[in-house]
Design a protein around this motif. Structure first.
Motif, PDB file in Angstrom:
ATOM      1  N   ALA A  77      10.235  17.265  -6.062  1.00  0.00           N
ATOM      2  CA  ALA A  77       9.770  18.072  -4.934  1.00  0.00           C
ATOM      3  C   ALA A  77       8.257  17.961  -4.805  1.00  0.00           C
ATOM      4  CB  ALA A  77      10.204  19.525  -5.110  1.00  0.00           C
ATOM      5  N   ASP A  78       7.553  17.985  -5.923  1.00  0.00           N
ATOM      6  CA  ASP A  78       6.101  17.881  -5.917  1.00  0.00           C
ATOM      7  C   ASP A  78       5.649  16.510  -5.439  1.00  0.00           C
ATOM      8  OD1 ASP A  78       3.413  18.448  -6.348  1.00  0.00           O
ATOM      9  OD2 ASP A  78       3.508  18.020  -8.491  1.00  0.00           O
ATOM     10  N   LEU A  79       6.261  15.455  -5.949  1.00  0.00           N
ATOM     11  CA  LEU A  79       5.791  14.125  -5.571  1.00  0.00           C
ATOM     12  C   LEU A  79       6.149  13.791  -4.130  1.00  0.00           C
ATOM     13  CD1 LEU A  79       7.953  11.480  -5.516  1.00  0.00           C
ATOM     14  CD2 LEU A  79       8.134  12.109  -7.933  1.00  0.00           C
ATOM     15  N   TYR A  80       7.278  14.316  -3.612  1.00  0.00           N
ATOM     16  CA  TYR A  80       7.588  14.119  -2.198  1.00  0.00           C
ATOM     17  C   TYR A  80       6.547  14.821  -1.325  1.00  0.00           C
ATOM     18  CZ  TYR A  80      12.309  12.752  -3.816  1.00  0.00           C
ATOM     19  OH  TYR A  80      13.370  12.149  -4.436  1.00  0.00           O
ATOM     20  N   ARG A  81       6.162  16.038  -1.721  1.00  0.00           N
ATOM     21  CA  ARG A  81       5.132  16.769  -0.972  1.00  0.00           C
ATOM     22  C   ARG A  81       3.814  16.005  -1.017  1.00  0.00           C
ATOM     23  NH1 ARG A  81       0.928  19.354  -2.304  1.00  0.00           N
ATOM     24  NH2 ARG A  81       1.487  19.312  -4.538  1.00  0.00           N
ATOM     25  N   ARG A  82       3.430  15.530  -2.195  1.00  0.00           N
ATOM     26  CA  ARG A  82       2.192  14.775  -2.323  1.00  0.00           C
ATOM     27  C   ARG A  82       2.208  13.529  -1.438  1.00  0.00           C
ATOM     28  NH1 ARG A  82      -0.773  15.345  -7.538  1.00  0.00           N
ATOM     29  NH2 ARG A  82       0.001  17.213  -8.602  1.00  0.00           N
ATOM     30  N   THR A  83       3.346  12.842  -1.407  1.00  0.00           N
ATOM     31  CA  THR A  83       3.454  11.644  -0.573  1.00  0.00           C
ATOM     32  C   THR A  83       3.296  11.994   0.900  1.00  0.00           C
ATOM     33  OG1 THR A  83       4.934  10.576  -2.173  1.00  0.00           O
ATOM     34  CG2 THR A  83       4.937   9.716   0.063  1.00  0.00           C
ATOM     35  N   ALA A  84       3.971  13.063   1.338  1.00  0.00           N
ATOM     36  CA  ALA A  84       3.907  13.463   2.739  1.00  0.00           C
ATOM     37  C   ALA A  84       2.504  13.862   3.161  1.00  0.00           C
ATOM     38  CB  ALA A  84       4.869  14.625   2.985  1.00  0.00           C
ATOM     39  N   GLU A  85       1.730  14.403   2.226  1.00  0.00           N
ATOM     40  CA  GLU A  85       0.387  14.853   2.567  1.00  0.00           C
ATOM     41  C   GLU A  85      -0.660  13.768   2.445  1.00  0.00           C
ATOM     42  OE1 GLU A  85       0.904  19.605   1.549  1.00  0.00           O
ATOM     43  OE2 GLU A  85      -0.186  18.325   0.121  1.00  0.00           O
ATOM     44  N   SER A  86      -0.267  12.613   1.900  1.00  0.00           N
ATOM     45  CA  SER A  86      -1.234  11.520   1.737  1.00  0.00           C
ATOM     46  C   SER A  86      -0.872  10.266   2.542  1.00  0.00           C
ATOM     47  CB  SER A  86      -1.350  11.131   0.258  1.00  0.00           C
ATOM     48  OG  SER A  86      -0.114  10.621  -0.229  1.00  0.00           O
ATOM     49  N   TRP A  87       0.330  10.258   3.096  1.00  0.00           N
ATOM     50  CA  TRP A  87       0.776   9.067   3.851  1.00  0.00           C
ATOM     51  C   TRP A  87       1.462   9.489   5.135  1.00  0.00           C
ATOM     52  CZ3 TRP A  87      -0.341   4.115   2.580  1.00  0.00           C
ATOM     53  CH2 TRP A  87       0.235   3.121   3.389  1.00  0.00           C
ATOM     54  N   PRO A  88       1.179   8.829   6.276  1.00  0.00           N
ATOM     55  CA  PRO A  88       0.326   7.658   6.459  1.00  0.00           C
ATOM     56  C   PRO A  88      -1.165   7.974   6.248  1.00  0.00           C
ATOM     57  CG  PRO A  88       1.869   7.905   8.269  1.00  0.00           C
ATOM     58  CD  PRO A  88       1.903   9.178   7.498  1.00  0.00           C
ATOM     59  N   ARG A  89      -1.900   6.954   5.814  1.00  0.00           N
ATOM     60  CA  ARG A  89      -3.330   7.130   5.574  1.00  0.00           C
ATOM     61  C   ARG A  89      -4.117   6.840   6.849  1.00  0.00           C
ATOM     62  NH1 ARG A  89      -3.543   4.315  -0.431  1.00  0.00           N
ATOM     63  NH2 ARG A  89      -2.882   6.178  -1.565  1.00  0.00           N
ATOM     64  N   ALA A 148       0.828  -1.206   0.000  1.00  0.00           N
ATOM     65  CA  ALA A 148       0.000   0.000   0.000  1.00  0.00           C
ATOM     66  C   ALA A 148       0.859   1.251   0.000  1.00  0.00           C
ATOM     67  CB  ALA A 148      -0.931  -0.008   1.210  1.00  0.00           C
ATOM     68  N   PHE A 149       1.957   1.232   0.749  1.00  0.00           N
ATOM     69  CA  PHE A 149       2.870   2.379   0.762  1.00  0.00           C
ATOM     70  C   PHE A 149       3.512   2.574  -0.601  1.00  0.00           C
ATOM     71  CE2 PHE A 149       7.386   3.737   1.725  1.00  0.00           C
ATOM     72  CZ  PHE A 149       7.080   5.094   1.791  1.00  0.00           C
ATOM     73  N   ALA A 150       3.985   1.504  -1.204  1.00  0.00           N
ATOM     74  CA  ALA A 150       4.594   1.603  -2.530  1.00  0.00           C
ATOM     75  C   ALA A 150       3.605   2.161  -3.540  1.00  0.00           C
ATOM     76  CB  ALA A 150       5.112   0.238  -2.973  1.00  0.00           C
ATOM     77  N   GLU A 151       2.370   1.711  -3.468  1.00  0.00           N
ATOM     78  CA  GLU A 151       1.362   2.194  -4.407  1.00  0.00           C
ATOM     79  C   GLU A 151       1.019   3.660  -4.139  1.00  0.00           C
ATOM     80  OE1 GLU A 151      -1.260   2.447  -7.504  1.00  0.00           O
ATOM     81  OE2 GLU A 151       0.312   0.970  -7.098  1.00  0.00           O
ATOM     82  N   ALA A 152       1.032   4.077  -2.870  1.00  0.00           N
ATOM     83  CA  ALA A 152       0.762   5.477  -2.548  1.00  0.00           C
ATOM     84  C   ALA A 152       1.838   6.386  -3.135  1.00  0.00           C
ATOM     85  CB  ALA A 152       0.677   5.661  -1.038  1.00  0.00           C
ATOM     86  N   VAL A 153       3.090   5.967  -3.061  1.00  0.00           N
ATOM     87  CA  VAL A 153       4.164   6.776  -3.649  1.00  0.00           C
ATOM     88  C   VAL A 153       4.047   6.774  -5.168  1.00  0.00           C
ATOM     89  CG1 VAL A 153       6.651   7.139  -3.788  1.00  0.00           C
ATOM     90  CG2 VAL A 153       5.652   6.263  -1.666  1.00  0.00           C
TER      91      VAL A 153
END
Length: 358
Positions: A346-358, A281-286
């Protein structure tokens, strides 16, 4: 400050022999640009923390680099940075100060879903010195995005998400015998012959392989150096072999079998662990975050090189690798990174931080 400007400033700081100045810069930038708790450990690793939650996500990189080429160093000892054709050229731009800069920008901008940690290690290029020190001192995030290169694996220009990588075990096989005059070879015991028997064992080994993300991640084991003998007319009493082994998550090649031979010893000189993400699930979230940050379609892939993700994974952190560098850029005299891809990271790291952990 943009990710391009931050990469330019960070990458200009020499850090192949001493990472202190680069660490000072990162620490000062984080204190100035973020409200986070910023710390520095005894090894020189730089950390920043913000947000709260039961689970922690870390954005991980390293600010040491390999020795630059003469063309990459200016008259004052600073690293030379050039921008052309939408890329930044210079030592460390790809491996991996560009990704460190992208992680720092993302850390500053993100409103994290849980506790978010920025971590930049020292000594990655010399065996993960900083990561190992941090782990020994209790650094244990639940999840980590390690910003080593993952761009261009599934298709040119696409930033993928690596969910596994190989490790590396380097070892030495030492064969000992008894010296004698070559005209009376039966009076001695030829260490080179014993070493040859060890080579036969290595050649017959079947390296393990694992299936990850639809790919076969295969190990390898190969003799890469040999040294023995003192003179043409002397039966040698010592011969030494160097072995390079690429390991995969799970089983290892049974290289210890060489030590069963008479007069042969086996010692491990370096063992960089492999990595496999244990949380789908984490891999898919990233991957979803990467998909939202670019026009291409990122995939879950594997990576052939060992990284600090191996040490973190071994310590219990679920890791993926996602970064701007493309295959063939790291450690080269013309090392470079795409500015567009840095902004994407930078964008995808921010997106990951704002969506994970769920």
């Amino acid at each position: 400050m943009s990710v391009t400007d931050l990469t330019r400033e960070l990458a200009a700081i020499p850090s192949h022999e001493d990472e202190t100045a680069a660490g000072d810069f990162l620490e000062a930038w984080l204190r100035r640009e973020t409200p986070a708790e910023v710390t520095r450990d005894e090894a020189g690793n730089v950390f920043a923390r913000k947000g709260a939650g039961e689970e922690t996500l870390a954005l991980v990189g390293h600010h040491d680099v390999v020795e630059p080429a003469d063309s990459q160093v200016g008259p004052g000892g600073e690293y030379v940075l050039e921008e052309r054709d939408g890329r930044l050229y210079g030592r460390g731009t790809a491996d991996m100060k560009g990704a460190v800069a992208a992680a720092a920008i993302a850390f500053r901008e993100a409103d994290p879903a849980g506790e978010l940690v920025f971590a930049s290690f020292v000594g990655e290029e010399v065996g993960g010195v900083g990561a190992r020190h941090a782990i020994d001192e209790g650094f244990a995030p639940d999840y980590a995005v390690v910003g080593e290169g993952s761009t261009g694996y599934s298709a040119p220009g696409v930033t993928d998400v690596a969910v596994a990588h190989k490790g590396r075990r380097g070892s030495t096989i030492t064969a000992r015998g008894e010296r004698a005059h070559a005209s009376e070879q039966e009076a001695g015991e030829n260490a080179i012959y014993r070493a040859s028997d060890a080579v036969d064992v290595v050649r017959d080994l079947e390296p393990p392989a694992v299936e990850v993300a639809g790919e076969t991640l295969g190990g390898s084991v190969v003799v890469t150096e040999i040294e023995g003998g003192t003179a043409m007319n002397v039966v040698p009493d010592r011969c030494e072999l160097t072995v390079d082994e690429r390991t995969v998550p799970g089983e290892r090649a049974a290289l210890e079998r060489v030590a069963d031979l008479e007069g042969v010893a086996w010692t491990v000189d370096q063992d960089l662990p492999p990595m496999e993400c244990g949380d789908e699930a984490f891999a898919e979230a990233v991957r979803e975050a990467a998909d939202g940050a670019q026009p291409g379609a990122p995939e879950l892939v594997t990576k052939p090189h060992a990284t600090d993700a191996g040490w973190l994974s071994q310590a219990g952190t679920d890791c993926v690798i996602c970064g701007a560098a493309e295959p063939g850029e790291a450690h080269t005299d013309a090392e470079s990174v795409s500015i567009d891809v840095l902004e994407r990271c930078a964008d995808l790291y921010r997106r990951t931080a704002e969506s994970w952990p769920r």
